[in-house]
Enzyme design. Sequence first.
Site, short mmCIF file in Angstrom:
data_model
loop_
_atom_site.label_atom_id
_atom_site.label_comp_id
_atom_site.label_asym_id
_atom_site.label_seq_id
_atom_site.Cartn_x
_atom_site.Cartn_y
_atom_site.Cartn_z
N HIS A 188 3.57 -2.10 3.01
CA HIS A 188 3.55 -0.58 2.47
C HIS A 188 5.16 -0.42 1.70
CE1 HIS A 188 0.61 -0.38 5.88
NE2 HIS A 188 0.04 0.59 5.19
N ASP A 222 0.70 -1.13 -0.05
CA ASP A 222 0.06 -0.06 0.02
C ASP A 222 0.87 1.08 0.04
OD1 ASP A 222 -2.07 -1.83 0.15
OD2 ASP A 222 -3.15 -0.62 1.96
#
Length: 267
Positions: A232, A85
Amino acid sequence: MGLKGKYTAHIAVAASAVAISLAAWGATALTDTEAAARTGAGSQGPEERTKEPASGPPPVSKVRMPQGIAHAAEAGGKAVNITIDDGPDPQWTPKVLEVLKQHHVKAVFCMVGPRAKEFPDLVKRIVADGHRLCDHTTSHDTTMDKKSVAYQKQQILDAKRMIEEAAGGAKVEYYRAPGGAFTPDSRRIAAEAGMRPLGWNVDTKDFEKPGTSAIVGTVKNELSNGPTILFHDGGGDRGQTVEALKQVLPWLKEQGRTFSFPVRTAP
């Protein structure tokens, strides 16, 4: 009028009534046929329903994207889904891509629209490497669930457009709400745009930079929650994430895990 004349007139009236009835029946039958064509219903038996039309191509069925939040893996079994992400990021995304390539793993990259627009070469590289794209809105607003429907629609659809333009036309296949701030409206908007809402089962908390060992430990301890794992590549220093992936991916293989993408059309 004689008896014969009366009889002839009676026959004419009866014939006229029958003609009117037949015309009305025909109109009703036509209406029912049109309705059946629109709804897919009809009075045919099982064999007739499976027959192709006598001429012309078979009817095209448009598959509706489910609005439910996906967690399962397409491959089923012991497959897991790696999701990344908040990028793309010019420093960390290439490092993440390199680790994934070394271990022959495909992932879903959930991108923030303006970041994709800023770094289109990275988006194209992600697509070229065989990964899938996910819409993570334009502003990464974790309070989206408290905002208007118009605001949610703008955040989702503008990001989708930015990502697809940066990708050179590759489709965005999923939508992930920032912080999991889904609403029925945001899920509907995403699904109508062809994107499956995407959740997660294991939140590594790598964005908090708890240390590489802590990130790895979270995956090992929480994998029983389900197959979709959240990492992430954007939002700050992702050095710990890169190191954690170097350990997590081979460990998953040692556990007999394979790698897949999240479901899109299944319930």
